[in-house]
Design a protein around this motif. Sequence first.
Motif, short mmCIF file in Angstrom:
data_model
loop_
_atom_site.label_atom_id
_atom_site.label_comp_id
_atom_site.label_asym_id
_atom_site.label_seq_id
_atom_site.Cartn_x
_atom_site.Cartn_y
_atom_site.Cartn_z
N VAL A 181 -3.92 -1.53 -6.69
CA VAL A 181 -4.74 -1.15 -5.76
C VAL A 181 -4.33 -0.10 -4.94
N THR A 182 -6.38 0.08 -4.29
CA THR A 182 -6.12 1.56 -4.15
C THR A 182 -6.21 1.82 -2.12
N TYR A 183 -6.48 0.20 -2.03
CA TYR A 183 -7.14 0.58 0.12
C TYR A 183 -5.82 -0.64 0.21
N TRP A 184 -5.24 0.07 1.35
CA TRP A 184 -4.52 -0.91 2.12
C TRP A 184 -4.43 -0.87 3.46
N GLU A 185 -4.66 -2.36 4.43
CA GLU A 185 -4.33 -1.90 6.00
C GLU A 185 -3.11 -2.51 6.33
N ILE A 186 -3.44 -1.57 7.50
CA ILE A 186 -1.79 -2.15 8.16
C ILE A 186 -2.29 -3.01 9.50
N GLY A 187 -1.48 -4.23 9.24
CA GLY A 187 -1.94 -5.00 10.13
C GLY A 187 -3.64 -5.65 9.72
N ASN A 188 -4.26 -7.02 10.42
CA ASN A 188 -4.49 -7.71 10.76
C ASN A 188 -5.79 -6.78 11.83
N GLU A 189 -5.17 -8.33 12.96
CA GLU A 189 -6.10 -8.24 14.08
C GLU A 189 -5.64 -8.19 15.27
N VAL A 190 -4.34 -7.01 14.99
CA VAL A 190 -2.97 -6.74 15.61
C VAL A 190 -3.30 -6.69 17.44
N PRO B 81 1.03 8.84 -3.96
CA PRO B 81 0.35 9.53 -3.32
C PRO B 81 -1.29 9.21 -3.12
N THR B 82 -1.23 7.93 -4.19
CA THR B 82 -3.19 7.76 -4.38
C THR B 82 -4.17 7.11 -3.61
N ILE B 83 -2.88 6.26 -2.58
CA ILE B 83 -3.44 4.68 -1.55
C ILE B 83 -3.84 5.65 -0.76
N LYS B 84 -5.00 4.50 -0.54
CA LYS B 84 -5.20 4.88 1.10
C LYS B 84 -4.93 3.95 2.26
N VAL B 85 -4.65 4.58 3.16
CA VAL B 85 -4.03 3.46 4.36
C VAL B 85 -5.33 3.32 5.20
N GLY B 86 -5.82 2.04 5.74
CA GLY B 86 -6.30 2.13 6.83
C GLY B 86 -5.70 1.36 7.91
N VAL B 87 -5.93 1.80 9.26
CA VAL B 87 -5.47 1.80 10.73
C VAL B 87 -6.38 0.51 11.05
N VAL B 88 -6.28 -0.37 11.89
CA VAL B 88 -7.27 -1.67 12.85
C VAL B 88 -7.80 -0.69 14.35
N LEU B 89 -9.00 -1.25 13.85
CA LEU B 89 -9.74 -0.64 15.31
C LEU B 89 -10.85 -1.53 15.93
N GLY C 40 1.62 13.56 13.73
CA GLY C 40 0.54 13.82 12.92
C GLY C 40 0.12 13.28 11.28
N VAL C 41 -0.69 12.42 11.82
CA VAL C 41 -0.59 11.30 10.70
C VAL C 41 -2.60 10.69 11.23
N THR C 42 -2.96 11.15 9.56
CA THR C 42 -4.17 10.94 10.22
C THR C 42 -4.42 9.74 9.31
N PRO C 43 -4.83 8.51 9.22
CA PRO C 43 -5.12 7.48 8.52
C PRO C 43 -6.94 7.77 7.65
N ASP C 44 -7.06 7.30 6.62
CA ASP C 44 -7.58 7.57 5.52
C ASP C 44 -9.19 6.40 5.90
N PHE C 45 -8.78 5.21 6.69
CA PHE C 45 -9.79 4.85 7.33
C PHE C 45 -10.00 3.36 7.81
N ALA C 46 -11.26 3.70 9.02
CA ALA C 46 -11.05 2.35 10.01
C ALA C 46 -10.78 1.17 9.68
N ASP C 47 -10.54 -0.15 10.23
CA ASP C 47 -10.34 -0.87 9.81
C ASP C 47 -10.72 -1.81 10.57
N VAL C 48 -12.07 -2.56 11.48
CA VAL C 48 -12.70 -2.97 12.09
C VAL C 48 -13.86 -3.68 11.52
N HIS C 49 -13.81 -5.30 12.34
CA HIS C 49 -13.90 -6.77 11.99
C HIS C 49 -15.25 -6.18 12.53
N TRP C 50 -16.07 -7.91 12.76
CA TRP C 50 -17.17 -7.70 13.77
C TRP C 50 -17.57 -9.01 13.68
#
Length: 477
Positions: free
Chosen positions: A12-21, A71-79, A110-120
Amino acid sequence: MRYANVTHGDKVTYWEIGNEVYGNGTYGAYWEPDEHCGAVPPATSQPTTCGPEVYATNAAQYITAMKAVDPTIKVGVVLTAPGSWPDGQTAPGSPQPWNQTVLSTLKSLGVTPDFADVHWYPQNPSTVTPPGPTDAGLLGDTAQIPDITSGLRAQFSQYAGADLPVMITETNSVSSNPGKQTVGQVNALFLLQNYASWIGSGVANVDWWQLHNGIVTSGDNGSDLYGTAAYGDYGVLADGSCGTAGGQQVCEPTADTPFPAYYGLKLAGAFLRPGDTVVKATSSQPLLQSYAVKSADGSVKVLLVNDDPGTSYTVSLGYAGFTPASGAPVTSVLEPPGSGISTAARGTATTQTLAPYSAALVTVKAAGSTPTGACKVVYKANDWGTGFTANVDLTNTGATPVSGWTLAFAWPGNQRITGGWSAAWTQTGNQVTATNLSWNATLQPGATANLGFQATYTGANPPPTAFTLNGATCTTG
């Protein structure tokens, strides 16, 4: 993550931390349980115990720990999407808005997420924001998307110090309590414009919410909305569930019956394929939307959406830097009631007619391309469960030699070519090309080139459904 990727090798490559936190009570609305809050429902002290800074601090720890394992995974954060709640909101203990706090905190750590996880979800039901959804309002909402994406990128630059890919991991028409609009033709048209606008604005991913969901009878089902249903459902497929409306039992169609949004999603998938390049498209008619991509085979696909419920439009198409082939282009049409897509040669490359509340996908070949039917492909696979070899016989069925050729197809599954013979094989995403070698560059009329490859896969191994030779569609056998 270790269980999935290391113990079981799920990759599994893409992971997100939380949902609509942000729905954990920080800004007064509570639907997302958060164990950091210390109470359910949330205590009054929650903003200082589990607001955006706490979320970002924990997310940084998760990202660091997860990448130490793989280290190959991509982790995003909820925005949150600019312009959508809780954008701009503050709370005690959270004096800056959600996105600013999350991005700034991560940067300070010093942590840069790999993507922004956005709902619309652009609309709210009338129980939340009177007077509630309108069909014209929904179809016009996608005009917000360029400003949303530019707003996110401005926040990335200001608070994260890095540009982040944007992934729209949930989208549909209404934020809660779905009504009849969600199971009608209007939602299918909105879906098409939604996907085309997000991808055209440069986002990396769009996910529709969702496959199956269930009947809701308490949403907006008034006569001012298009359609006759007395219920709503976020799913693109019915689940056969029942409810009560006006004192009467109301049931969905049998399980897995497609709603119109299913066909909208199918048409969107045909329009936007890996390897396509988004090109500029404009319309002089406010209720006629146009989008275009150029495919790897040199053809142009034009998506037209008629947002007018009562007027047909005859559309004149013009092209810059592209000369369309003569003849009627293959056109796929989704018309009310949204129960299927019809595909046929229709109209011309420069003139198409759209019925009210309909969409059309027009695939236009470039002038001078090899005529359809001048080639034939026979594909045979030898499968052993996790891998296979395939023989591909390419025959020139035309009357003139083909000097220099490229055979192309798309995988319907997750197959990956690992090597091949009698051609130079390349794969990008699910798009595969085989280019002639020096010794078989010319294919005489009636001659057959025998090609092949080996590949791996997981799950199912469905064969390709279509092949093109130098951009022209081949017959199969």
